[in-house]
Design a protein around this motif. Structure first.
Motif, PDB file in Angstrom:
ATOM      1  N   ILE A  59       3.587   0.491  -9.380  1.00 38.70           N
ATOM      2  CA  ILE A  59       4.146   1.496  -9.577  1.00 38.70           C
ATOM      3  C   ILE A  59       4.449   1.837 -10.946  1.00 38.70           C
ATOM      4  O   ILE A  59       4.494   1.120 -11.730  1.00 38.70           O
ATOM      5  N   GLU A  60       4.916   3.311 -10.909  1.00 40.56           N
ATOM      6  CA  GLU A  60       5.014   3.697 -12.352  1.00 40.56           C
ATOM      7  C   GLU A  60       6.533   3.489 -12.803  1.00 40.56           C
ATOM      8  O   GLU A  60       7.481   2.912 -11.808  1.00 40.56           O
ATOM      9  N   VAL A  61       6.971   3.807 -14.003  1.00 40.51           N
ATOM     10  CA  VAL A  61       8.447   3.531 -14.475  1.00 40.51           C
ATOM     11  C   VAL A  61       9.739   4.161 -13.695  1.00 40.51           C
ATOM     12  O   VAL A  61      10.571   3.545 -13.724  1.00 40.51           O
ATOM     13  N   TYR A  91       2.818  13.349  -5.274  1.00 39.71           N
ATOM     14  CA  TYR A  91       3.836  12.252  -4.626  1.00 39.71           C
ATOM     15  C   TYR A  91       3.157  11.118  -4.410  1.00 39.71           C
ATOM     16  O   TYR A  91       1.874  10.879  -4.245  1.00 39.71           O
ATOM     17  N   TYR A  92       3.999   9.917  -4.796  1.00 43.96           N
ATOM     18  CA  TYR A  92       3.732   8.483  -4.648  1.00 43.96           C
ATOM     19  C   TYR A  92       4.995   7.696  -4.034  1.00 43.96           C
ATOM     20  O   TYR A  92       5.858   8.229  -4.585  1.00 43.96           O
ATOM     21  N   GLY A  93       4.804   7.123  -3.206  1.00 48.60           N
ATOM     22  CA  GLY A  93       5.864   6.319  -2.543  1.00 48.60           C
ATOM     23  C   GLY A  93       5.537   5.091  -1.931  1.00 48.60           C
ATOM     24  O   GLY A  93       4.492   4.736  -1.396  1.00 48.60           O
ATOM     25  N   ASN A 100      -6.614   1.170  -0.397  1.00 46.57           N
ATOM     26  CA  ASN A 100      -5.886   1.489  -1.771  1.00 46.57           C
ATOM     27  C   ASN A 100      -4.409   2.138  -1.577  1.00 46.57           C
ATOM     28  O   ASN A 100      -3.446   2.078  -2.423  1.00 46.57           O
ATOM     29  N   TYR A 101      -4.500   3.277  -0.590  1.00 48.72           N
ATOM     30  CA  TYR A 101      -3.124   4.168  -0.384  1.00 48.72           C
ATOM     31  C   TYR A 101      -3.299   4.488   0.862  1.00 48.72           C
ATOM     32  O   TYR A 101      -4.339   4.442   1.627  1.00 48.72           O
ATOM     33  N   HIS A 102      -2.100   4.948   1.441  1.00 44.30           N
ATOM     34  CA  HIS A 102      -2.273   5.783   2.652  1.00 44.30           C
ATOM     35  C   HIS A 102      -2.347   7.249   2.117  1.00 44.30           C
ATOM     36  O   HIS A 102      -1.327   7.798   1.316  1.00 44.30           O
ATOM     37  N   LEU A 138      11.174   3.337   0.296  1.00 46.72           N
ATOM     38  CA  LEU A 138      11.876   2.308  -0.486  1.00 46.72           C
ATOM     39  C   LEU A 138      11.854   3.069  -1.672  1.00 46.72           C
ATOM     40  O   LEU A 138      13.188   2.878  -2.241  1.00 46.72           O
ATOM     41  N   GLU A 139      11.086   3.756  -2.263  1.00 53.76           N
ATOM     42  CA  GLU A 139      11.224   4.613  -3.388  1.00 53.76           C
ATOM     43  C   GLU A 139      10.013   5.488  -3.429  1.00 53.76           C
ATOM     44  O   GLU A 139       8.903   5.240  -2.912  1.00 53.76           O
ATOM     45  N   TYR A 140      10.267   6.494  -4.354  1.00 56.01           N
ATOM     46  CA  TYR A 140       9.156   7.389  -4.369  1.00 56.01           C
ATOM     47  C   TYR A 140       9.332   8.235  -5.859  1.00 56.01           C
ATOM     48  O   TYR A 140      10.450   8.251  -6.257  1.00 56.01           O
ATOM     49  N   VAL A 191       0.908  -1.066   0.109  1.00 56.88           N
ATOM     50  CA  VAL A 191      -0.106  -0.148   0.065  1.00 56.88           C
ATOM     51  C   VAL A 191       1.020   1.217  -0.099  1.00 56.88           C
ATOM     52  O   VAL A 191       1.606   1.542   0.938  1.00 56.88           O
ATOM     53  N   SER A 192       0.844   1.910  -1.153  1.00 59.92           N
ATOM     54  CA  SER A 192       1.755   3.208  -1.325  1.00 59.92           C
ATOM     55  C   SER A 192       1.138   4.279  -0.241  1.00 59.92           C
ATOM     56  O   SER A 192       0.022   4.319  -0.116  1.00 59.92           O
ATOM     57  N   ALA A 193       2.060   5.223  -0.282  1.00 64.65           N
ATOM     58  CA  ALA A 193       1.641   6.710   0.547  1.00 64.65           C
ATOM     59  C   ALA A 193       1.325   7.563  -0.753  1.00 64.65           C
ATOM     60  O   ALA A 193       2.136   7.460  -1.792  1.00 64.65           O
ATOM     61  N   THR A 233       0.064  11.913  -2.037  1.00 62.90           N
ATOM     62  CA  THR A 233      -0.508  13.060  -1.763  1.00 62.90           C
ATOM     63  C   THR A 233      -1.552  13.253  -2.565  1.00 62.90           C
ATOM     64  O   THR A 233      -2.273  14.497  -2.312  1.00 62.90           O
ATOM     65  N   ARG A 234      -2.183  12.500  -3.395  1.00 65.09           N
ATOM     66  CA  ARG A 234      -3.440  12.402  -4.458  1.00 65.09           C
ATOM     67  C   ARG A 234      -4.713  12.286  -3.359  1.00 65.09           C
ATOM     68  O   ARG A 234      -4.536  11.639  -2.471  1.00 65.09           O
ATOM     69  N   ALA A 235      -5.512  13.186  -3.840  1.00 67.72           N
ATOM     70  CA  ALA A 235      -7.065  12.991  -3.261  1.00 67.72           C
ATOM     71  C   ALA A 235      -7.769  11.574  -3.690  1.00 67.72           C
ATOM     72  O   ALA A 235      -7.365  11.264  -4.609  1.00 67.72           O
TER      73      ALA A 235
HETATM   74  P1  5GP Z   1      -3.290   6.660  -9.764  1.00 63.67           P
HETATM   75  O1  5GP Z   1      -3.308   7.984  -9.163  1.00 63.67           O
HETATM   76  O2  5GP Z   1      -3.902   6.225 -11.005  1.00 63.67           O
HETATM   77  O3  5GP Z   1      -3.498   5.792  -8.501  1.00 63.67           O
HETATM   78  O4  5GP Z   1      -1.567   6.260  -9.635  1.00 63.67           O
HETATM   79  C1  5GP Z   1      -0.738   6.884 -10.661  1.00 63.67           C
HETATM   80  C2  5GP Z   1       0.473   6.445 -10.890  1.00 63.67           C
HETATM   81  O5  5GP Z   1       1.320   5.823  -9.781  1.00 63.67           O
HETATM   82  C3  5GP Z   1       0.129   4.559 -11.338  1.00 63.67           C
HETATM   83  O6  5GP Z   1       1.146   4.622 -12.441  1.00 63.67           O
HETATM   84  C4  5GP Z   1       0.448   3.975 -10.246  1.00 63.67           C
HETATM   85  O7  5GP Z   1       0.975   2.513 -10.430  1.00 63.67           O
HETATM   86  C5  5GP Z   1       1.810   4.768  -9.645  1.00 63.67           C
HETATM   87  N1  5GP Z   1       1.980   4.563  -8.189  1.00 63.67           N
HETATM   88  C6  5GP Z   1       1.330   4.290  -7.219  1.00 63.67           C
HETATM   89  N2  5GP Z   1       1.829   3.985  -5.994  1.00 63.67           N
HETATM   90  C7  5GP Z   1       3.265   4.374  -6.456  1.00 63.67           C
HETATM   91  C8  5GP Z   1       4.490   4.516  -5.623  1.00 63.67           C
HETATM   92  O8  5GP Z   1       4.472   4.036  -4.231  1.00 63.67           O
HETATM   93  N3  5GP Z   1       5.289   4.558  -6.338  1.00 63.67           N
HETATM   94  C9  5GP Z   1       5.735   5.008  -7.603  1.00 63.67           C
HETATM   95  N4  5GP Z   1       6.761   5.257  -8.023  1.00 63.67           N
HETATM   96  N5  5GP Z   1       4.603   5.014  -8.437  1.00 63.67           N
HETATM   97  C10 5GP Z   1       3.336   4.892  -7.822  1.00 63.67           C
END
Ligand code: 5GP
Length: 202
Positions: free
Chosen positions: A100-102, A78-80, A50-52, A69-71, A34-36, A38-40
């Motif tokens: 996660i994305e590329v 931000y996503y991490g 789904n997320y923190h 681990l990465e962000y 479960v990623s963290a 800042t998106r709503a």
């Molecule tokens: P969404 O806003 O559609 O949920 O996610 C947008 C993009 O961020 C997607 O490609 C998703 O896989 C990526 N993403 C979600 N969590 C993480 C994360 O923890 N790290 C990274 N690098 N990308 C993430």
């Protein structure tokens, strides 16, 4: 106990990552990271599932403390990946799915060369566009932004280890392909370097 596989699954918006991952998560040897972010939250998304969902200040604080681990920054947010949770799951022997994305995927591979990177794709760019519009959760501006991003992301495919196509109505098959990849990775001699000693001394 053998460590689990760190499985990175990336795919452009509309690739069906969530549906395919849901199949893998029906098994008890896969755990979702479960990623963290800042998106709503989108309608229906649950905090902690789904997320923190956290503030930008909190996110930057966590980066500073080495908790990620990465962000990355993606389309203005931000996503991490939380580090501690990931390490605990892998140490328990379960496979951890990072959706996660590329850019994040590349950072994971640099930090954990044993990670397995899978690119999940819709059958084509035009099908992707149809799926994204059909979802109806994003504004036109966001859709165009995500489509533009998808065009950049596909160019990163060669950095991945595997590609899996998610054809319409075939998400179970896509999940089976990913399962086959994990099984083959687990059986690889690269991951079992002490096979002779283990066998002779068992
Ligand atoms: P969404 O806003 O559609 O949920 O996610 C947008 C993009 O961020 C997607 O490609 C998703 O896989 C990526 N993403 C979600 N969590 C993480 C994360 O923890 N790290 C990274 N690098 N990308 C993430």
């Amino acid at each position: 106990m053998k460590k689990g596989i760190l499985l990175v699954i990336s795919g452009p918006a509309g690739s069906g990552k969530g549906t395919v991952n849901a199949h893998l998560l029906e098994r008890d040897d896969f755990v979702y990271s479960v990623s963290a972010t800042t998106r709503a939250p989108r309608p229906g998304e649950v905090d902690g599932v789904n997320y923190h969902f956290i503030s930008k200040e909190e996110f930057l604080h966590r980066i500073e403390h080495g908790d990620m681990l990465e962000y990355t920054e993606y389309c203005g947010n931000y996503y991490g990946t939380p580090l501690k949770e990931a390490e605990e799951v892998l140490a328990s022997g379960k496979n951890l799915i990072l959706e996660i994305e590329v850019e994040g995927a590349r950072n994971v591979k640099a930090r954990y060369p044993d990670a397995v990177l899978v690119m999940l794709l819709p059958p084509s760019y035009s099908v992707q566009e149809q799926r994204l519009r059909g979802r109806g959760t994003e504004t036109e501006e966001k859709i165009l932004e995500r489509l533009a991003r998808a065009k950049e992301e596909i160019l990163c495919a060669p950095a991945y280890d595997y590609v899996v196509y998610n054809r319409d109505g075939c998400d179970t098959e896509a999940a089976e392909d990913i399962l086959a990849i994990v099984t083959s990775e687990k059986c690889s001699l690269r991951r079992n370097p002490t096979v002779a000693e283990d066998y002779l001394n068992a």
